[in-house]
Scaffold this motif. Sequence first.
Motif, short mmCIF file in Angstrom:
data_model
loop_
_atom_site.label_atom_id
_atom_site.label_comp_id
_atom_site.label_asym_id
_atom_site.label_seq_id
_atom_site.Cartn_x
_atom_site.Cartn_y
_atom_site.Cartn_z
N GLY A 6 0.80 -1.21 0.00
CA GLY A 6 0.00 0.00 0.00
C GLY A 6 0.84 1.26 0.00
O GLY A 6 0.50 2.22 0.71
N ILE A 7 1.94 1.25 -0.74
CA ILE A 7 2.81 2.41 -0.84
C ILE A 7 2.80 2.91 -2.27
O ILE A 7 2.30 2.24 -3.19
N SER A 8 3.37 4.09 -2.48
CA SER A 8 3.39 4.67 -3.82
C SER A 8 4.36 3.91 -4.70
O SER A 8 5.29 3.23 -4.24
N LEU A 9 4.15 4.02 -6.02
CA LEU A 9 5.04 3.33 -6.96
C LEU A 9 6.46 3.89 -6.91
O LEU A 9 7.43 3.14 -7.06
N ALA A 10 6.60 5.19 -6.67
CA ALA A 10 7.93 5.77 -6.59
C ALA A 10 8.70 5.20 -5.41
O ALA A 10 9.88 4.86 -5.52
N THR A 11 8.02 5.05 -4.26
CA THR A 11 8.68 4.47 -3.09
C THR A 11 9.02 3.00 -3.31
O THR A 11 10.11 2.53 -2.97
N ALA A 12 8.08 2.25 -3.90
CA ALA A 12 8.35 0.84 -4.19
C ALA A 12 9.51 0.67 -5.15
O ALA A 12 10.32 -0.25 -5.03
N ARG A 13 9.61 1.58 -6.14
CA ARG A 13 10.71 1.51 -7.10
C ARG A 13 12.06 1.76 -6.41
O ARG A 13 13.07 1.11 -6.72
N GLU A 14 12.08 2.69 -5.46
CA GLU A 14 13.33 2.96 -4.73
C GLU A 14 13.76 1.73 -3.93
O GLU A 14 14.94 1.35 -3.93
N TYR A 15 12.80 1.11 -3.22
CA TYR A 15 13.13 -0.07 -2.43
C TYR A 15 13.66 -1.19 -3.32
O TYR A 15 14.67 -1.84 -3.02
N ARG A 16 12.98 -1.41 -4.45
CA ARG A 16 13.35 -2.52 -5.33
C ARG A 16 14.72 -2.30 -5.95
O ARG A 16 15.54 -3.23 -6.08
N ALA A 17 15.00 -1.06 -6.33
CA ALA A 17 16.30 -0.77 -6.93
C ALA A 17 17.44 -1.02 -5.95
O ALA A 17 18.55 -1.39 -6.36
N LEU A 18 17.18 -0.87 -4.67
CA LEU A 18 18.20 -1.11 -3.67
C LEU A 18 18.34 -2.59 -3.35
O LEU A 18 19.45 -3.13 -3.25
N TRP A 19 17.22 -3.28 -3.21
CA TRP A 19 17.25 -4.67 -2.75
C TRP A 19 17.63 -5.64 -3.86
O TRP A 19 18.09 -6.74 -3.58
N LYS A 20 17.40 -5.30 -5.14
CA LYS A 20 17.71 -6.25 -6.21
C LYS A 20 19.21 -6.44 -6.39
O LYS A 20 19.64 -7.37 -7.10
N LEU A 21 20.03 -5.60 -5.75
CA LEU A 21 21.48 -5.74 -5.83
C LEU A 21 22.03 -6.75 -4.82
O LEU A 21 23.23 -7.05 -4.84
N GLU A 22 21.20 -7.25 -3.93
CA GLU A 22 21.65 -8.21 -2.95
C GLU A 22 21.94 -9.56 -3.62
O GLU A 22 21.38 -9.86 -4.69
N PRO A 23 22.78 -10.40 -3.02
CA PRO A 23 23.26 -11.62 -3.71
C PRO A 23 22.14 -12.56 -4.16
O PRO A 23 22.15 -13.02 -5.31
N ARG A 24 21.15 -12.84 -3.31
CA ARG A 24 20.12 -13.81 -3.68
C ARG A 24 19.25 -13.29 -4.82
O ARG A 24 18.97 -14.01 -5.78
N ALA A 25 18.83 -12.01 -4.69
CA ALA A 25 18.02 -11.45 -5.76
C ALA A 25 18.82 -11.32 -7.05
O ALA A 25 18.31 -11.60 -8.16
N HIS A 26 20.08 -10.91 -6.94
CA HIS A 26 20.90 -10.78 -8.15
C HIS A 26 21.10 -12.13 -8.82
O HIS A 26 21.13 -12.22 -10.07
N ALA A 27 21.23 -13.21 -8.03
CA ALA A 27 21.38 -14.54 -8.62
C ALA A 27 20.15 -14.95 -9.39
O ALA A 27 20.23 -15.55 -10.48
N LEU A 28 18.96 -14.65 -8.85
CA LEU A 28 17.72 -14.97 -9.58
C LEU A 28 17.63 -14.18 -10.87
O LEU A 28 17.22 -14.72 -11.92
N ILE A 29 18.01 -12.91 -10.82
CA ILE A 29 17.95 -12.08 -12.03
C ILE A 29 18.92 -12.62 -13.09
O ILE A 29 18.61 -12.68 -14.29
N GLU A 30 20.12 -13.01 -12.68
CA GLU A 30 21.10 -13.56 -13.61
C GLU A 30 20.61 -14.88 -14.20
O GLU A 30 20.83 -15.17 -15.39
#
Length: 412
Positions: free
Chosen positions: A361-385
């Motif tokens: 229930g947050i704004s898209l701009a706030t969700a985008r900021e969170y996601r841009a930060l968390w997707k750099l973590e090892p587990r998320a980055h491994a899934l993206i790769e």
Amino acid sequence: MPTFEEIAAFVTEKPLATAVIALLGLVGLGLAFLIVRVAWRAAVWLFARYVAQRPVEDVLTIVAASIATGVSAQGMWRFSGDVLGLDGPLRLLLFAFIEVAIITSAVRARRNMRENFSAGIDGIAVWALTCLTAVLSSMDARSLPEAVFRLAAPLVAAWLWERGMAIERHRIRGGGRINWRLTPERLLVRVGLAEVSDRTASEVDAHRRLTRVALAAKRAKALREGGASERKMRAALAKLDKAMDQAVEHTGLAVDPARQEALLAQIAALYNTSALIDADPRVPWEPEPEHRPVPARPALPHRLVELVEDEDEDIEVLDTTPHVVDTAQRAALMRAARQYWDRQIAKGIVPRTVDIAQEIGISLATAREYRALWKLEPRAHALIEALYQQHGIVDTGAFPAIDDDGRVLAKS
């Protein structure tokens, strides 16, 4: 004591008298047995009624106070004979009248304690009569050590009675009678050598430095509103600037959000002191009704959802109805978003921006900021790769995710 031969001769010469004496002896033994039995039962009953139910310290207090009272009574016995000249039955009846009065006052004081939670005048009478009998007993002493002993015995009895009353008072009221204003702890706190709470030295120092900043700001504000001279304003601003420099240097105010919130809270409280004069039940730092945080929306606008579905993460998304949240609610929403992110990553799914926004229930701009930060973590980055290597999918923030069985989920 008669010998055995004398007793045998008496029995031979006077058999009737011997029989009467033997009968009386048997009766006496029977009476003695009955008396001992009654006394034993009475002692057992008294022990069960008055002793067994009391704590050990109460019993010892009564015993010691009784011994001290006996010593005091012995001194009054000598005083009544040597000084007052009493003798015989008169001396026996009158020598311990003060001790009887002390015991009577003590019993009345205990009853007052149980009924009125205070010993009252009878408690004072116990100490007054004790001092009187101590002085009178010591006046007939034959040496200085004896005089000191005569003085000490009644005072010891009174002290033990007082301690017994204190235990009774604590048992009934659940606390002490008074709280002393002058105690070692209070004196150490007063001179600044002790702390009233369990805060560390760094926390105490930080609180004091922030308080200095808040007080200096209030002083400068009051001078400015009062139209003070330029010299006073310069001095007040210099003091404020110095306090602020020390707070930033020693408390980490520039980078610590908790310290920043604490400073702002102190300043807000000091600036709104005049609000305490009014009969408003709200505290000065309570937000106004029109400034209450806007609750989160259950769903996002349709236009924004369409923008997010476009696979271009660089596109700027504007929320026409931004949220207004305070610091605590913002932190709570961020924690909730992080928990949702961790759950999805554990399932092998990288959440989209719109998924985070709709779930929390947050704004898209706030969700985008969170996601841009968390997707750099090892587990998320491994899934993206893995998505890129296996399916050639580039992360845009709205790409399909991998299900538990390894299938590629279609974009919704």
